[in-house]
Design a protein around this motif. Structure first.
Motif, PDB file in Angstrom:
ATOM      1  N   THR A  17      -4.941  -3.375  -4.993  1.00  0.00           N
ATOM      2  CA  THR A  17      -4.561  -4.385  -3.991  1.00  0.00           C
ATOM      3  C   THR A  17      -5.402  -5.643  -4.208  1.00  0.00           C
ATOM      4  OG1 THR A  17      -6.102  -3.423  -2.385  1.00  0.00           O
ATOM      5  CG2 THR A  17      -3.798  -2.692  -2.301  1.00  0.00           C
ATOM      6  N   GLU A  34       3.626  -9.035   1.216  1.00  0.00           N
ATOM      7  CA  GLU A  34       2.716  -9.239   2.356  1.00  0.00           C
ATOM      8  C   GLU A  34       3.069  -8.356   3.554  1.00  0.00           C
ATOM      9  OE1 GLU A  34       5.860 -12.403   2.063  1.00  0.00           O
ATOM     10  OE2 GLU A  34       4.229 -11.763   0.758  1.00  0.00           O
ATOM     11  N   ARG A  37       0.461  -5.634   4.134  1.00  0.00           N
ATOM     12  CA  ARG A  37      -0.950  -5.979   4.323  1.00  0.00           C
ATOM     13  C   ARG A  37      -1.543  -5.420   5.626  1.00  0.00           C
ATOM     14  NH1 ARG A  37      -2.334 -11.386   0.927  1.00  0.00           N
ATOM     15  NH2 ARG A  37      -4.357 -11.080   1.940  1.00  0.00           N
ATOM     16  N   PRO A  38      -0.829  -5.481   6.758  1.00  0.00           N
ATOM     17  CA  PRO A  38      -1.403  -4.891   7.976  1.00  0.00           C
ATOM     18  C   PRO A  38      -1.686  -3.396   7.830  1.00  0.00           C
ATOM     19  CG  PRO A  38       0.398  -6.363   8.540  1.00  0.00           C
ATOM     20  CD  PRO A  38       0.437  -6.200   7.051  1.00  0.00           C
ATOM     21  N   GLY A  41      -4.797  -2.826   5.760  1.00  0.00           N
ATOM     22  CA  GLY A  41      -5.995  -3.066   6.540  1.00  0.00           C
ATOM     23  C   GLY A  41      -6.319  -1.913   7.472  1.00  0.00           C
ATOM     24  N   GLN A  42      -5.288  -1.346   8.092  1.00  0.00           N
ATOM     25  CA  GLN A  42      -5.495  -0.214   8.995  1.00  0.00           C
ATOM     26  C   GLN A  42      -6.012   1.014   8.245  1.00  0.00           C
ATOM     27  OE1 GLN A  42      -2.377   0.423  12.177  1.00  0.00           O
ATOM     28  NE2 GLN A  42      -1.392  -1.244  11.064  1.00  0.00           N
ATOM     29  N   THR A  44      -7.722   1.071   5.392  1.00  0.00           N
ATOM     30  CA  THR A  44      -9.101   0.829   4.953  1.00  0.00           C
ATOM     31  C   THR A  44     -10.071   1.005   6.117  1.00  0.00           C
ATOM     32  OG1 THR A  44      -8.274  -0.744   3.301  1.00  0.00           O
ATOM     33  CG2 THR A  44     -10.626  -0.814   3.803  1.00  0.00           C
ATOM     34  N   GLN A  45      -9.731   0.444   7.269  1.00  0.00           N
ATOM     35  CA  GLN A  45     -10.611   0.547   8.428  1.00  0.00           C
ATOM     36  C   GLN A  45     -10.719   1.984   8.922  1.00  0.00           C
ATOM     37  OE1 GLN A  45     -12.414  -2.180   9.491  1.00  0.00           O
ATOM     38  NE2 GLN A  45     -13.549  -0.552  10.546  1.00  0.00           N
ATOM     39  N   GLU A  97      -8.142  -7.494   3.474  1.00  0.00           N
ATOM     40  CA  GLU A  97      -7.780  -6.281   4.206  1.00  0.00           C
ATOM     41  C   GLU A  97      -8.303  -5.009   3.543  1.00  0.00           C
ATOM     42  OE1 GLU A  97      -4.361  -9.207   5.051  1.00  0.00           O
ATOM     43  OE2 GLU A  97      -5.785  -8.783   3.444  1.00  0.00           O
ATOM     44  N   THR A  98      -8.475  -5.036   2.232  1.00  0.00           N
ATOM     45  CA  THR A  98      -8.856  -3.812   1.511  1.00  0.00           C
ATOM     46  C   THR A  98     -10.176  -3.936   0.763  1.00  0.00           C
ATOM     47  OG1 THR A  98      -7.571  -4.503  -0.434  1.00  0.00           O
ATOM     48  CG2 THR A  98      -6.451  -3.107   1.198  1.00  0.00           C
TER      49      THR A  98
END
Length: 224
Positions: A17, A34, A37-38, A41-42, A44-45, A97-98
């Motif tokens: 990514t 894109e 992308r959300p 991010g979720q 990874t978190q 995000e990542t």
């Protein structure tokens, strides 16, 4: 070969990514990417919040003669793709995000394995492996690390479904690692519309499971 005691068993695996795949106007930008992308991010978190090891692949190109045998995908070497993720450029970096700040294990020209990098990655709970071909497993350090850490399950997400995601998943399944591919976290180039369907079929035949983001975030996917 390098083997160690059981340290971890599950990982989240991020497939390239990087900005040159994910940013509008970048050399390998896949139109519409894109949208994932959300979810990226979720994922990874979630891994960070739950102490899950983050592992990933990094596409790294040089365009120099000594790497030409590995960079057959580049137009300069007769391949289909323009120069991208070139060493030292912004496009090499992961998207915000990542970006988990993992220790990097290079794909050395002599292909040696650096155990100290493994140890640092485990301590930091993040490691990235460089590669010059579609298949992350062409960097021998990847398989060695999976054995060293005794990984047996991996949540997989990233780009591109019909190329690097497929190769990463097939390699892990072949090595006895159960993969869970996140539907909302992958995206295809689809230069040929049939490639994505074939890639998904190939992964499913190898034993990979396709899962929804919600189930991953609720911890419902693990077998053990």
């Amino acid at each position: 070969k390098i083997y160690g005691e059981s340290i971890i068993m599950r990982i989240f695996y991020d497939v390239e990514t990087q900005k040159d795949f994910m940013d509008l106007g970048a050399p390998m930008y896949a139109k519409g990417v894109e949208i994932i992308r959300p979810a990226l991010g979720q994922l990874t978190q979630y891994a960070k919040d739950n102490g899950i090891m983050l592992v990933g692949g990094m596409d790294v190109h040089f365009g120099t003669p000594e790497y030409s045998h590995r960079e057959v995908e580049l137009i300069v070497n007769g391949g289909p793709f323009p120069m991208h993720t070139k060493k030292g450029t912004e496009g090499l970096r992961k998207i915000p995000e990542t970006d988990f700040g993992g220790i990097i294990h290079p794909h050395y020209l002599d292909e040696h394995i650096d155990l100290e990098i493994f140890k640092q990655g485990l301590k930091q709970r993040g490691i990235l492996f460089e590669k010059q071909m579609y298949d992350i497993h062409t960097n021998p350090a990847v398989g060695e690390f999976m054995n060293y850490a005794k990984i047996d399950e991996a949540v997989v997400y990233g780009v591109l479904t019909d190329w690097c995601v497929k190769d990463a998943v097939l390699g892990m399944q072949k090595n006895g690692i159960q993969t869970y591919v996140v539907n909302e976290g992958i995206y295809a180039l689809e230069a040929n519309p049939g490639d994505t369907k074939k890639a998904v079929n190939d992964m499913e035949r190898a034993g990979a499971e396709f899962v929804n983001l919600k189930d991953v975030l609720e911890g419902k996917i693990w077998r053990s």
